[in-house]
Enzyme design. Structure first.
Site, PDB file in Angstrom:
ATOM      1  N   LYS A 171       0.704  -1.350   0.299  1.00 10.71           N
ATOM      2  CA  LYS A 171       0.314   0.490   0.043  1.00 10.71           C
ATOM      3  C   LYS A 171       0.562   0.884  -0.372  1.00 10.71           C
ATOM      4  O   LYS A 171       2.053   0.697   0.616  1.00 10.71           O
ATOM      5  CB  LYS A 171      -0.756   0.093   1.190  1.00 10.71           C
ATOM      6  CG  LYS A 171      -0.192   0.291   2.905  1.00 10.71           C
ATOM      7  CD  LYS A 171      -1.173  -0.108   3.710  1.00 10.71           C
ATOM      8  CE  LYS A 171      -0.346  -0.105   5.028  1.00 10.71           C
ATOM      9  NZ  LYS A 171      -1.068  -0.930   6.268  1.00 10.71           N
ATOM     10  N   TYR A 173      16.628  29.400   9.340  1.00  7.72           N
ATOM     11  CA  TYR A 173      15.369  30.375   9.586  1.00  7.72           C
ATOM     12  C   TYR A 173      15.707  29.939  11.502  1.00  7.72           C
ATOM     13  O   TYR A 173      15.596  28.969  12.084  1.00  7.72           O
ATOM     14  CB  TYR A 173      14.038  30.156   8.709  1.00  7.72           C
ATOM     15  CG  TYR A 173      14.269  30.372   7.979  1.00  7.72           C
ATOM     16  CD1 TYR A 173      14.147  31.468   6.894  1.00  7.72           C
ATOM     17  CD2 TYR A 173      14.229  29.289   7.095  1.00  7.72           C
ATOM     18  CE1 TYR A 173      14.050  31.537   5.727  1.00  7.72           C
ATOM     19  CE2 TYR A 173      13.598  29.848   5.495  1.00  7.72           C
ATOM     20  CZ  TYR A 173      13.493  30.522   4.941  1.00  7.72           C
ATOM     21  OH  TYR A 173      13.680  31.195   3.870  1.00  7.72           O
TER      22      TYR A 173
END
Ligand SMILES: *Cc1c(COP(=O)(O)O)cnc(C)c1O
Length: 383
Positions: A57, A274
């Site tokens: 899956k 950042y």
């Protein structure tokens, strides 16, 4: 209206750009087929009397279903949840059994199941109604699922035997296998209560049994039953919080790697990235890696997450940004622009990166972005 023809747009948005025109970005995923075959053989060796549903899956847990399929040929069938993928497997010529782990989503799915020879999980009474109303086509094999405590999918114990009888008396239903899925197969005694429920609900009912996911396959041999359902272990990642894939005997299938695209020297007190969350406390060399959260690297990975630069283990520093992350070059004094960086793979288990970021290996491999180049190696070492 953009002055661009449809065909040009198609080229522009193609996930695999024409690489003859420019050097592509270095971020890439390598899939090791020998490792995948090793892990499948390993599962088969642990459960020699069981048949194997290879769970594929979510595009084979992000590894790429088409790439991995031939190396899973020794499995007895493939288990997934996406009907369009099941149709694709049939179109590719796959004749092995296919099991739909969430069963039919709509009554129309039964027609595809009959046409394409898909086995369907039945976890909900409404799905039995659909079978009773479905007449045409060859019989569909059913995996009747018991809710054994996960409280996600599955019929409750009280309804299980009646559901079995209804299905047994429905002409469109072929064989009925009895199944459950454990909530806690990775924990000691984690399956005891679930197994008591399962044995109670299924006592005397005929049909094969299917119980075991990777955690149960690896640690609970008495629960292997007729069909095992290995997922994560095939891809070489661990289902346990406290046991590494390597200690279990698994080999990592996916490598995520890139290169240094810049180096910086920080003076004490200078920051990187950042938010300036990492501040150097001494003169430091920092490497900038072309890989960020838009490639699938977890933004939550904190300073200290392991990474390998030119084969040397070091750590990330500062915040992960969209296209880049930054690493401490102190253990790699000779490192320079262009050096290879392994984000995860053989040197850095994906499970270690996942643990640092507060998640599991499953989520990281599933999250690899479209823009990341992919290739497959079939000769052992991805390096
Ligand atoms: C995904 C899934 C598996 C495989 O689980 P792993 O932990 O990856 O081995 C097995 N059974 C069912 C029903 C699943 O949905």
């Amino acid at each position: 209206m953009l002055p661009v023809r449809r065909s040009e747009l198609a080229t522009f948005f193609s996930p695999t750009p024409n690489t003859t025109l420019f050097m592509p970005r270095a971020t890439e995923v390598i899939i090791s087929l020998p490792a995948l075959r090793h892990n499948l053989r390993f599962a088969a060796g642990l459960a020699p009397n069981s048949k194997i549903w290879a769970v594929v899956k979510a595009d084979a847990y992000g590894h790429g279903i088409e790439a991995v399929l031939p190396s899973l040929a020794q499995a007895d069938g493939f288990a997934l949840v996406e009907f369009e993928r099941a149709a694709q497997l049939r179109a590719l010529g796959v004749t092995a059994p296919i099991l739909m782990l969430e069963g039919a989503f709509t009554p129309e799915d039964l027609a595809q199941a009959a046409r394409d020879g898909l086995s369907l999980v039945v976890h909900e009474a409404g799905q039995i109604d659909w079978f009773e109303r479905f007449e045409s086509g060859p019989r569909v094999s059913v995996y009747l699922k018991l809710n054994s405590g996960m409280n996600r999918l599955g019929l409750p114990v009280e309804q299980f035997r009646q559901a079995w009888s209804r299905l047994r008396n429905t002409p469109s239903v072929g064989s009925i296998t009895l199944m459950t899925h454990f909530a806690n197969a990775d924990l000691p005694q984690g399956t005891d209560a679930a197994m008591a429920l399962f044995e109670n609900a299924t006592r005397g009912l005929e049909g094969d049994r299917s119980l075991a996911n990777s955690a149960a396959i690896l640690s609970l041999p008495h629960l292997h039953a007729d069909w095992i359902r290995p997922g994560i272990m095939l891809y070489g990642s661990t289902p346990f919080a406290d046991r590494s894939a390597m200690s279990l005997g698994l080999e990592p299938v996916m490598t995520l790697r890139s290169r240094l695209i810049a180096c910086q020297t920080l003076s004490p007190g200078e920051a990187v990235g950042y938010g300036s969350t990492f501040v150097a406390d001494r003169p430091m060399r920092i490497g900038v890696v072309a890989c960020g959260y838009a490639d699938g690297y977890p933004r939550h990975a904190p300073t200290g997450t392991p990474v390998a630069v030119a084969g040397v283990r070091t750590r990330t520093v500062g915040r992960v940004s969209m296209d880049m992350l930054t690493v401490d070059l102190e253990p790699v004094p000779r490192a320079r622009v262009g050096d290879p960086v392994e984000l995860w793979g053989r040197s850095i288990p994906v499970d270690e990166v996942a643990a640092a970021a507060g998640t599991i290996g499953y989520e990281l491999t599933c999250a690899i972005a479209q823009r990341v180049r992919r290739s497959v190696v079939d000769d052992g070492d991805p390096a």
